[in-house]
Design a protein around this motif. Structure first.
Motif, PDB file in Angstrom:
ATOM      1  N   GLU A 196      -0.305   1.601  -7.835  1.00  0.00           N
ATOM      2  CA  GLU A 196      -0.745   1.657  -9.355  1.00  0.00           C
ATOM      3  C   GLU A 196      -0.874   3.118  -9.954  1.00  0.00           C
ATOM      4  O   GLU A 196      -1.731   3.954  -9.701  1.00  0.00           O
ATOM      5  CB  GLU A 196      -1.977   1.022  -9.543  1.00  0.00           C
ATOM      6  CG  GLU A 196      -2.605   0.787 -11.065  1.00  0.00           C
ATOM      7  CD  GLU A 196      -3.991   0.027 -10.770  1.00  0.00           C
ATOM      8  OE1 GLU A 196      -4.689   0.273 -11.720  1.00  0.00           O
ATOM      9  OE2 GLU A 196      -4.334  -0.235  -9.823  1.00  0.00           O
ATOM     10  N   HIS A 242      -0.866   4.712 -14.348  1.00  0.00           N
ATOM     11  CA  HIS A 242      -0.936   4.291 -15.697  1.00  0.00           C
ATOM     12  C   HIS A 242      -0.820   5.639 -16.345  1.00  0.00           C
ATOM     13  O   HIS A 242      -0.799   6.587 -16.185  1.00  0.00           O
ATOM     14  CB  HIS A 242      -2.513   3.666 -16.134  1.00  0.00           C
ATOM     15  CG  HIS A 242      -2.868   2.329 -15.292  1.00  0.00           C
ATOM     16  ND1 HIS A 242      -2.394   1.313 -15.631  1.00  0.00           N
ATOM     17  CD2 HIS A 242      -3.427   2.422 -14.210  1.00  0.00           C
ATOM     18  CE1 HIS A 242      -2.849   0.437 -14.763  1.00  0.00           C
ATOM     19  NE2 HIS A 242      -3.313   1.282 -13.638  1.00  0.00           N
ATOM     20  N   SER A 277       1.431  -2.397 -13.014  1.00  0.00           N
ATOM     21  CA  SER A 277       1.147  -3.730 -12.772  1.00  0.00           C
ATOM     22  C   SER A 277       1.679  -4.192 -11.362  1.00  0.00           C
ATOM     23  O   SER A 277       2.634  -4.866 -11.141  1.00  0.00           O
ATOM     24  CB  SER A 277       1.442  -4.540 -13.692  1.00  0.00           C
ATOM     25  OG  SER A 277       0.977  -4.447 -14.862  1.00  0.00           O
ATOM     26  N   HIS A 303     -10.453  -2.505 -12.039  1.00  0.00           N
ATOM     27  CA  HIS A 303     -10.406  -4.042 -12.395  1.00  0.00           C
ATOM     28  C   HIS A 303     -11.652  -4.631 -11.654  1.00  0.00           C
ATOM     29  O   HIS A 303     -12.606  -4.204 -10.763  1.00  0.00           O
ATOM     30  CB  HIS A 303      -9.350  -4.644 -11.269  1.00  0.00           C
ATOM     31  CG  HIS A 303      -7.992  -3.821 -11.677  1.00  0.00           C
ATOM     32  ND1 HIS A 303      -7.167  -3.896 -12.551  1.00  0.00           N
ATOM     33  CD2 HIS A 303      -7.277  -2.785 -10.834  1.00  0.00           C
ATOM     34  CE1 HIS A 303      -5.897  -3.153 -12.547  1.00  0.00           C
ATOM     35  NE2 HIS A 303      -6.233  -2.318 -11.518  1.00  0.00           N
ATOM     36  N   GLN A 321      -5.316 -12.462  -8.089  1.00  0.00           N
ATOM     37  CA  GLN A 321      -4.066 -11.942  -8.216  1.00  0.00           C
ATOM     38  C   GLN A 321      -3.469 -12.027  -6.793  1.00  0.00           C
ATOM     39  O   GLN A 321      -2.334 -12.445  -6.451  1.00  0.00           O
ATOM     40  CB  GLN A 321      -3.983 -10.548  -8.699  1.00  0.00           C
ATOM     41  CG  GLN A 321      -4.180 -10.314 -10.111  1.00  0.00           C
ATOM     42  CD  GLN A 321      -4.128  -8.976 -10.796  1.00  0.00           C
ATOM     43  OE1 GLN A 321      -4.439  -8.008  -9.927  1.00  0.00           O
ATOM     44  NE2 GLN A 321      -4.115  -8.969 -12.278  1.00  0.00           N
TER      45      GLN A 321
END
Length: 354
Positions: free
Chosen positions: A57, A59, A68, A95, A103
């Motif tokens: 992960e 960003h 994602s 998260h 998930q």
């Protein structure tokens, strides 16, 4: 023998070999092409006996398309049938634990017995982006917050909050409330001693980011092993390390390719993130003295060259660290170069075709 955590070494490999993927996007390429390359890598890795394929992960980085992991892993699961797939890792503080449990419960339902849940403590980005992700300027990465978040996530995965707990009537679905079934093993990831010690105390498998924190590798693994307490998950320590490695048909071509990743990292570290530059751009770049020092230091921890040279380098690294598994990452410009590298490394170790 392999199980949900331990892999099996094939050919002449000293330990199981796996793949770490940032879904890198090179200059002149698109995210769609990068994701297609990741599918190709996953299929190749499965065919050649690599144990697992993890997605990391990150960003707000133009050269990376792995923001994602759960979405990408679902796509990879649809294109493979045996290889283990997982996060290397999901950044837990970004998260809500319930979201991660749902998930990865979904992923486990899609690919039963093939999913790993690797968790990290860092944001996987800069502070401003982390604040945007979390809707708060308090990043909550302290020693107290992460273990609490981990404990909450584990209870959601196991559906075992005690009576009277405020979440006792909340269930992560898919999950145990729907009936018997497996759940992904949890790994802790780290680049320092914090997660190493926590993984040891909890009896969890540990993954260390040697590819960008090489000076800390041996101390962290020693701390993990010294801290280890047997658990229902593991009766003995199990540690893998991520290692930057690239094999090519010619040593000069390998050097040419890894320089693209080194220049990309230099730009990221100096506040100029972008797409992974082409080999031609990297060769033409006029490095200043400090920049050259950074790049030389970065490349000193990348294993690259011909297939035989890479095999020798990986063998030496495994012997020096005692790692139970090597997870190879190749963050360079071209998808073809990455695919070729994983094939050449498999050939060098005599990994089976299947």
């Amino acid at each position: 023998m392999s199980d949900a955590i331990r892999g099996e070494a094939y050919g002449t490999a000293p330990v199981p070999l796996s793949v770490l993927d940032l879904v890198t996007v090179g200059s002149g390429h698109t995210a769609s092409q990068a994701l297609a390359t990741s599918v190709g890598i996953s299929r190749l890795a499965e065919r050649r006996g690599y144990h697992r394929h993890w997605v990391a992960e990150h960003h707000s980085m133009p050269g990376v398309a792995s923001s994602s992991p759960a979405v990408i892993l679902a796509h990879l699961a649809a294109h493979t049938s045996r290889i283990r797939l997982g996060s290397g890792g999901v950044m837990l503080p970004n998260h809500a634990p319930l979201v991660i449990a749902e998930q990865f419960g979904t992923l486990e339902a899609l690919a039963p017995g093939r999913i790993d849940l690797g968790l990290g403590r860092a944001p996987g980005t800069d502070g401003a982006t982390a604040a945007a992700l979390r809707r708060t300027d308090t990043l909550n990465e302290g020693a107290d917050d992460f273990p609490e978040q981990l404990a909450e996530l584990t209870r959601f995965l196991d559906d075992d909050f005690p009576d009277g707990h405020r979440y006792a009537r909340i269930h992560a679905v898919p999950g145990p409330v729907q009936g018997p079934g497996g759940r992904p093993p949890v790994w802790l990831l780290g680049s320092s001693g914090f997660s190493a010690r926590l993984a040891g105390l909890l009896g969890l498998p540990f993954a260390f980011a040697h590819h960008f924190s090489a000076r800390n590798t041996v101390p962290a693994l020693d701390l993990y092993r010294d801290s280890f307490r047997p658990s229902a998950v593991l009766d003995a320590p199990y540690a893998l390390i991520g290692v930057g490695a690239l094999a090519a048909d010619e040593a000069a071509e390998a050097r040419r390719q890894v320089l693209t990743g080194a220049l990309s990292m230099l730009r990221l570290r100096t506040g100029r993130p972008g797409l992974i530059p082409t080999p031609e751009e990297a060769e033409a770049y006029a490095f200043g003295p400090a920049e050259r020092e950074f790049v030389d230091g970065w490349l000193a921890n990348v294993v690259y060259g011909t297939a035989d040279e890479v095999r020798e380098g990986l063998d030496a690294l495994q012997k020096r660290t005692g790692a139970d598994e090597l997870m190879i990452t190749a963050n360079v410009h071209g998808g073809e170069a990455r695919l070729r590298s994983y094939e050449l490394i498999a050939d060098a170790y005599g990994l089976p075709e299947s």
